[in-house]
Design a protein around this motif. Structure first.
Motif, PDB file in Angstrom:
ATOM      1  N   ARG A 171       6.993   0.461 -11.237  1.00  0.00           N
ATOM      2  CA  ARG A 171       7.190  -0.478 -12.444  1.00  0.00           C
ATOM      3  C   ARG A 171       7.336  -1.812 -12.224  1.00  0.00           C
ATOM      4  N   ARG A 172       8.210  -2.086 -10.769  1.00  0.00           N
ATOM      5  CA  ARG A 172       8.507  -3.591 -10.597  1.00  0.00           C
ATOM      6  C   ARG A 172       7.177  -4.422 -10.024  1.00  0.00           C
ATOM      7  N   HIS A 173       6.047  -3.620  -9.806  1.00  0.00           N
ATOM      8  CA  HIS A 173       4.697  -4.340  -9.708  1.00  0.00           C
ATOM      9  C   HIS A 173       4.164  -5.001 -10.890  1.00  0.00           C
ATOM     10  N   ASP A 174       3.411  -6.219 -10.555  1.00  0.00           N
ATOM     11  CA  ASP A 174       2.880  -6.860 -11.801  1.00  0.00           C
ATOM     12  C   ASP A 174       1.297  -6.009 -12.018  1.00  0.00           C
ATOM     13  N   ASP A 175       0.707  -5.829 -11.074  1.00  0.00           N
ATOM     14  CA  ASP A 175      -0.343  -5.060 -10.855  1.00  0.00           C
ATOM     15  C   ASP A 175      -0.629  -3.862 -10.084  1.00  0.00           C
ATOM     16  N   LEU A 176      -1.331  -2.833 -10.396  1.00  0.00           N
ATOM     17  CA  LEU A 176      -1.642  -1.709  -9.522  1.00  0.00           C
ATOM     18  C   LEU A 176      -2.856  -1.707  -9.707  1.00  0.00           C
ATOM     19  N   VAL A 177      -3.532  -1.253  -8.337  1.00  0.00           N
ATOM     20  CA  VAL A 177      -5.046  -1.145  -8.234  1.00  0.00           C
ATOM     21  C   VAL A 177      -5.316   0.139  -7.457  1.00  0.00           C
ATOM     22  N   GLY A 204      10.306  -9.676  -5.323  1.00  0.00           N
ATOM     23  CA  GLY A 204      10.556  -9.915  -6.624  1.00  0.00           C
ATOM     24  C   GLY A 204      11.760 -10.985  -6.500  1.00  0.00           C
ATOM     25  N   TRP A 205      12.437 -10.771  -5.425  1.00  0.00           N
ATOM     26  CA  TRP A 205      13.546 -11.867  -5.201  1.00  0.00           C
ATOM     27  C   TRP A 205      13.004 -13.315  -4.877  1.00  0.00           C
ATOM     28  N   ARG A 206      11.739 -13.197  -4.072  1.00  0.00           N
ATOM     29  CA  ARG A 206      10.976 -14.389  -4.027  1.00  0.00           C
ATOM     30  C   ARG A 206      10.202 -14.772  -5.048  1.00  0.00           C
ATOM     31  N   ALA A 207      10.116 -14.200  -5.891  1.00  0.00           N
ATOM     32  CA  ALA A 207       9.112 -14.625  -7.100  1.00  0.00           C
ATOM     33  C   ALA A 207       7.637 -14.530  -6.717  1.00  0.00           C
ATOM     34  N   TRP A 208       7.369 -13.871  -5.887  1.00  0.00           N
ATOM     35  CA  TRP A 208       5.968 -13.625  -5.413  1.00  0.00           C
ATOM     36  C   TRP A 208       5.519 -12.581  -6.420  1.00  0.00           C
ATOM     37  N   ARG A 209       4.263 -12.498  -6.696  1.00  0.00           N
ATOM     38  CA  ARG A 209       3.342 -11.504  -7.459  1.00  0.00           C
ATOM     39  C   ARG A 209       3.295 -10.536  -6.691  1.00  0.00           C
ATOM     40  N   ARG A 210       3.495  -9.175  -7.217  1.00  0.00           N
ATOM     41  CA  ARG A 210       3.603  -7.869  -6.646  1.00  0.00           C
ATOM     42  C   ARG A 210       2.365  -7.215  -6.986  1.00  0.00           C
ATOM     43  N   ILE A 211       1.553  -6.895  -6.115  1.00  0.00           N
ATOM     44  CA  ILE A 211       0.241  -6.077  -6.302  1.00  0.00           C
ATOM     45  C   ILE A 211       0.473  -4.662  -5.573  1.00  0.00           C
ATOM     46  N   HIS A 212       0.248  -3.561  -6.062  1.00  0.00           N
ATOM     47  CA  HIS A 212       0.043  -2.305  -5.264  1.00  0.00           C
ATOM     48  C   HIS A 212      -1.241  -1.776  -5.402  1.00  0.00           C
ATOM     49  N   TRP A 213      -1.594  -1.494  -4.086  1.00  0.00           N
ATOM     50  CA  TRP A 213      -2.991  -0.789  -3.812  1.00  0.00           C
ATOM     51  C   TRP A 213      -2.769   0.524  -3.463  1.00  0.00           C
ATOM     52  N   ALA A 214      -2.898   1.305  -4.473  1.00  0.00           N
ATOM     53  CA  ALA A 214      -2.752   2.728  -4.313  1.00  0.00           C
ATOM     54  C   ALA A 214      -4.006   3.518  -3.718  1.00  0.00           C
ATOM     55  N   GLN A 215      -4.016   3.937  -2.446  1.00  0.00           N
ATOM     56  CA  GLN A 215      -5.175   4.758  -1.884  1.00  0.00           C
ATOM     57  C   GLN A 215      -4.524   6.151  -1.863  1.00  0.00           C
ATOM     58  N   ILE A 264      -2.900  -1.069 -14.925  1.00  0.00           N
ATOM     59  CA  ILE A 264      -3.576  -0.100 -13.732  1.00  0.00           C
ATOM     60  C   ILE A 264      -5.101  -0.580 -13.712  1.00  0.00           C
ATOM     61  N   GLU A 265      -5.771  -1.158 -12.539  1.00  0.00           N
ATOM     62  CA  GLU A 265      -6.919  -1.528 -12.637  1.00  0.00           C
ATOM     63  C   GLU A 265      -7.791  -0.803 -11.472  1.00  0.00           C
ATOM     64  N   VAL A 266      -9.067  -0.292 -11.970  1.00  0.00           N
ATOM     65  CA  VAL A 266      -9.910   0.571 -11.113  1.00  0.00           C
ATOM     66  C   VAL A 266     -10.700  -0.317 -10.473  1.00  0.00           C
ATOM     67  N   ILE A 267     -10.700  -0.240  -9.216  1.00  0.00           N
ATOM     68  CA  ILE A 267     -11.634  -0.919  -8.310  1.00  0.00           C
ATOM     69  C   ILE A 267     -11.936  -0.017  -7.241  1.00  0.00           C
ATOM     70  N   PRO A 268     -13.236   0.328  -7.220  1.00  0.00           N
ATOM     71  CA  PRO A 268     -13.592   1.426  -6.386  1.00  0.00           C
ATOM     72  C   PRO A 268     -13.614   1.021  -4.980  1.00  0.00           C
ATOM     73  N   MET A 283       0.739  -1.315  -0.098  1.00  0.00           N
ATOM     74  CA  MET A 283       0.078  -0.162  -0.038  1.00  0.00           C
ATOM     75  C   MET A 283       0.941   1.192   0.162  1.00  0.00           C
ATOM     76  N   THR A 284       0.125   2.301  -0.111  1.00  0.00           N
ATOM     77  CA  THR A 284       0.949   3.506  -0.315  1.00  0.00           C
ATOM     78  C   THR A 284       1.490   4.123   1.058  1.00  0.00           C
TER      79      THR A 284
END
Length: 159
Positions: free
Chosen positions: A118-124, A75-86, A144-148, A61-62
């Motif tokens: 830029r290193r995240h796989d998805d941004l919400v 990224g080093w652990r090969a986990w998917r990275r998702i950032h939830w920007a508020q 970038i996915e918009v999820i209200p 999160m931000t």
């Protein structure tokens, strides 16, 4: 005393396990005390990430700006990275007077935030305007996915 805000330290729902770390009470009046509170929090995040097994994704999160410090580890652990920007950091910090707007620190933090995002796989993001802001910062609109944050409004009917 710190807390989990009255929530259990671990919780599972719909097959997803959430882990809450202990946190000191965040001091909102002093920027230095708040920074110290975050300095206590980040090692706990790192400790739980080191010990984690069976992880598929990490959501950052931000606030605090976890995406800048924890995304590389994921990224080093090969986990998917998702950032939830508020909010948009560091611009929100500049608007609140935490850092000077347009100064070297603001420019440095924007550059670091963009690099991490830029290193995240998805941004919400919660809305169209937030998505547009991230695109203006040079991030790909496709990721970038918009999820209200609110539920859809439905028309009430009188029966």
């Amino acid at each position: 005393a710190g807390s989990h805000d009255g929530c259990p330290p671990r919780e599972t729902g719909n097959g997803v396990e959430g882990v809450r770390v202990w946190s000191p009470p965040v001091h909102r009046r002093s920027h230095w005390r708040r920074a110290l509170d975050y300095a206590v929090l980040y090692p706990q995040f790192a400790w739980h990430m080191v010990r984690a097994g069976g992880v598929e994704a990490i959501v950052t999160m931000t606030d605090p700006p976890m995406h800048m410090l924890l995304a590389p580890w994921a990224g080093w652990r090969a986990w998917r990275r998702i950032h939830w920007a508020q909010d948009v950091y560091p611009e929100a910090a500049a608007e609140l007077g935490v850092i000077p707007p347009g100064g070297w620190l603001s420019r440095f933090l924007r550059s670091a935030a963009n690099h991490a995002l830029r290193r995240h796989d998805d941004l919400v993001v919660p809305g169209r305007c937030m998505k547009e802001a991230l695109v203006r910062f040079g991030l790909s609109a496709r990721r970038i996915e918009v999820i209200p944050n609110w539920s859809p409004v439905t028309a009430a009917t009188n029966e």
